[in-house]
Design an enzyme around this catalytic site. Structure first.
Site, PDB file in Angstrom:
ATOM      1  CG  ASN A 194      -2.040  -0.971   1.178  1.00 35.56           C
ATOM      2  OD1 ASN A 194      -2.310  -1.547   0.126  1.00 35.56           O
ATOM      3  ND2 ASN A 194      -2.702  -1.180   2.295  1.00 35.56           N
ATOM      4  NE  ARG A 230      -3.140   5.595 -10.127  1.00 33.40           N
ATOM      5  CZ  ARG A 230      -2.881   6.779 -10.682  1.00 33.40           C
ATOM      6  NH1 ARG A 230      -1.716   6.997 -11.250  1.00 33.40           N
ATOM      7  NH2 ARG A 230      -3.800   7.716 -10.668  1.00 33.40           N
ATOM      8  CG  HIS A 280     -14.102   2.658 -11.477  1.00 33.18           C
ATOM      9  ND1 HIS A 280     -14.839   2.689 -10.306  1.00 33.18           N
ATOM     10  CD2 HIS A 280     -12.979   1.959 -11.178  1.00 33.18           C
ATOM     11  CE1 HIS A 280     -14.184   2.058  -9.354  1.00 33.18           C
ATOM     12  NE2 HIS A 280     -13.057   1.596  -9.849  1.00 33.18           N
ATOM     13  CE1 TYR A 286      -8.698  -7.153  -3.255  1.00 38.21           C
ATOM     14  CE2 TYR A 286      -9.779  -5.670  -4.791  1.00 38.21           C
ATOM     15  CZ  TYR A 286      -8.637  -6.125  -4.166  1.00 38.21           C
ATOM     16  OH  TYR A 286      -7.429  -5.544  -4.456  1.00 38.21           O
ATOM     17  NE  ARG A 342     -10.222  -0.788   1.676  1.00 30.54           N
ATOM     18  CZ  ARG A 342     -10.466  -0.704   0.371  1.00 30.54           C
ATOM     19  NH1 ARG A 342     -11.528  -1.274  -0.137  1.00 30.54           N
ATOM     20  NH2 ARG A 342      -9.663  -0.037  -0.439  1.00 30.54           N
TER      21      ARG A 342
END
Length: 688
Positions: A46, A403, A433, A466, A562
């Site tokens: 991250n 990305r 998206h 996820y 989140r």
């Protein structure tokens, strides 16, 4: 702690607090040991992406002399860069302490992560053989010379800077690249019941005498360094190039982007550090961060399990959706009723099965789908290719600018294009998206639409970790609107009107404002008024201000965010009626869910969009209404389960201290486990 200096929390500082929550998982002794190591890897990965994207953006603002206050929540860009570096250094220090603690715990479990000074005689021959057979042939070693320019260091690659003291007080430097092709963790033969692992870094340190045996040195040392480069894509204006070519060139140019972070082993001597910084053109104004002995700790995400299931989370068996069978036609089943798939609690196989069925069904005439990120080996892509080979008109809108997945998407785009799939490469100035699929099927000499709309990517790999909602529907009202979005992809100078779905960039803010205004009016009239929101990030100041307005009007607002949250909850006179929590646990919370009371007749949407400026103004997004009564209740139940979490929920407040939500009852509620049981109970009730 992030200080509040106005009505918003700075998004970069809020993101760093999110990553601190990931680090909390690594520190949590209730998390299985190897999983804790993997959270260290997630934390590090991250942070790499943060520096490539967000830190790089702030640095650009600072270099442009814009100050950046209007963009950065009231903080000067230069001050923000300094604050980020301070926080990151502190987080790095904390993470190193956590890593040492985990390694001590692993020793108690007979798992030893050793360095080059701890190698036992029983392992000498194995390591020697491993070096010459596996490592040496792939080794990239660069001898540095004062008169030769330093070779370009790869973005986020780890290097060992080697210093040799030669005779006559001469210093000789070299770089060893730790290739991604090498296994970072070398599992050594067990000795008795004890397992041993050595990092490739230390195996290389152990082998320095073999690598540099042509040099006559009196001493030799090796320290790790890493450079992170700006990850922004810059496009040229050459009109003769195709969009794919421009993306390909931009991805290649990214590899030589400006350095935004230089991390080095804090034990590196000053002389060598100064030499490197001069060679790389890095000065003290850049983010120069002292770290530990090892970098690229993102590799801990793939730390070997060693067969120790007791040190891992139990794998869940994805459940079937009640009354939606993989052994029957999905078209027939959803023609009568909508169904919701909630991965990873439910199997992703429904999406692949639906596309495979469409590929084979003679009555299916066309398939339209959006793709943002695909799995490395994608059954979704192969199903679409299969459909094209069977004569279906297959249209894929693929986002080449997803990305860090640009190269993978380009490869799939070219592969599908070669197989006859009609490829659309987004919309100028906008990222696509949205997550949706529309299938047209001929029934009784008429065209009927079927499809699905989702909160997440159509990716088999991420679907295991996820959480995402996917609505399967034959509701012609919704599908007619979704089809208009595909029309917009092909004729994007025309703005369509939608009766049911909410779309970005044209309508999301206006429609959401309308839904919030309805709650404000109901609150003022003494009617039921609440808003429940679940998403990844909340950074649009316009949306934040609107929720502040609703709070002041008496609307009760519960938010599960989140990641980034620029809204400040619980401030008297501004956000008294807003509560925010964040859940970080075994799965990555990725569902986006909006619930509006509407005077106890809830309006509910699932969405591909977070409430960020980019999702509202700069992307094609779809928020889909839920009309099925049973699914509406299910989504309310899921939100309420998450809201009651008192194990993994952290409270988001103006102090930004990531305190855990305190249980008001004796019962421990861990949302991700409760949700699995919720779906399991549904199946058991239907079977009873």
């Amino acid at each position: 702690m992030t200080k509040l200096n106005n009505s918003y929390i700075n998004r970069e500082l809020s993101w760093l607090q999110f990553n601190a929550r990931v680090l909390q998982e690594a520190a949590d002794e209730n998390v299985p040991l190897i999983e804790r190591l993997r959270f260290i890897g997630i934390f590090s990965n991250n942070l790499d992406e943060f520096f490539k994207v967000r830190y790089a953006t702030v640095k650009r603002i600072d270099q442009a002399g814009k100050g950046g206050k209007s963009h950065l929540g009231g903080i000067k860009a230069s001050d923000l860069l300094e604050r980020i570096t301070e926080i990151v250094i502190e987080h790095q220090r904390t993470s190193l302490g956590i890593l040492e603690s985990i390694q001590d715990k692993l020793k108690e479990q007979d798992i030893h992560i050793i360095n080059e000074t701890q190698i036992q005689k029983a392992h000498h021959d194995y390591i020697k053989s491993y070096f010459y057979e596996e490592v040496s042939p792939a080794l990239v070693t660069i001898i540095l010379n004062e008169n030769v320019e330093l070779p370009l260091l790869k973005d986020s690659a780890a290097y060992l800077i080697v210093k040799m003291n030669l005779k006559n007080n001469i210093k000789q430097y070299a770089l060893i690249e730790i290739s991604k092709a090498m296994n970072r963790f070398v599992v050594l033969p067990k000795i008795g019941e004890k397992s041993y692992i050595i990092l490739i870094d230390d195996l290389l340190r152990y082998s320095l005498k073999d690598i540099f045996n042509i040099f006559d040195y009196t001493s030799i040392s090796a320290n790790m360094i890493k450079i992170t480069r700006d990850g922004e894509l810059d496009f040229d204006s050459d009109l003769s190039k195709s969009f794919i070519d421009k993306i390909s060139d931009s991805v290649r140019d990214r590899k030589i982007g400006e350095p935004v972070r230089f991390v080095y082993d804090s034990t590196l001597d000053e002389e060598t550090l100064k030499y490197l910084m001069e060679k790389m053109g890095i000065d003290s104004k850049d983010s120069v961060i002292p770290g530990g002995r090892y970098h690229n700790r993102r590799d801990y995400m793939s730390f070997p399990s060693l067969g120790r299931k007791d040190l891992l989370y139990d794998k869940i068996n994805p459940l079937p959706v009640k009354n939606l069978s993989l052994e029957q036609s999905i078209f027939s089943t959803i023609s009568n009723k909508d169904y919701m798939v909630h991965t990873p609690y439910h199997t992703f196989s429904y999406i692949v099965k639906f596309l495979r069925e469409a590929a084979l069904d003679p009555t299916v005439k066309s398939i339209k789908i959006t793709i943002y990120r695909l799995a490395q080996i994608s059954h979704v892509a192969s199903s679409l290719i299969n459909a094209a080979k069977n004569g279906k008109k297959v249209t894929v809108s693929i986002e080449l600018r997803a990305r860090f997945d640009e190269e993978a998407n380009i490869n799939y785009a070219e592969q599908m294009q070669d197989e006859g799939v009609n490829m659309l490469f987004g919309v100028p100035g906008l990222k696509v998206h949205s997550k949706m699929c529309v299938i047209e099927r001929e029934e009784h000499q008429k065209i009927k639409r079927y499809g699905f709309v989702s909160t997440g990517n159509f990716n088999e790999s991420t679907a295991r970790i996820y959480t995402d909602f996917t609505l399967f529907t034959a509701d012609q009202r919704i599908l007619k609107d979704l089809n208009k979005v595909f029309n917009f992809f092909e004729v994007n100078y025309k703005i369509y009107r939608y009766k049911h779905i909410i779309t970005s960039p044209h309508y999301t803010q206006t429609k959401l404002f309308g839904l919030i205004d309805n709650e404000i009016d109901n609150a003022k009239a003494g009617k039921s008024a609440y808003i429940k929101l679940k998403m990844n990030s909340m950074s649009s100041h316009n949306m934040v201000d609107k929720l502040y307005e609703a709070s002041r009007a008496g609307v009760k607002i519960q938010m599960i965010i989140r990641g980034i949250c620029c809204l400040v909850p619980g401030v008297e006179g501004m956000s008294d009626n807003i509560e925010v929590i964040s859940i970080v646990d075994k799965f990555l919370e990725h569902t986006r869910l909006f619930i509006f009371s509407n005077n106890n007749d809830p309006k509910i949407y699932i969405s591909s969009a977070d409430w960020m400026t980019r999702n509202i103004d700069n992307r094609v997004e779809v928020s889909c209404p839920i009309y099925d009564t049973e699914i509406k209740q299910e989504l309310q139940d899921i939100f309420d389960i998450c809201w009651r979490d008192n194990v993994k929920a952290r409270i988001i407040n103006q102090n930004q201290d990531n305190s855990y939500k305190i249980s008001t009852t004796d019962k421990k509620i861990r949302a991700q486990f409760e949700i699995y049981d919720y779906y399991k109970n549904k199946l058991e009730v239907s079977d009873a």
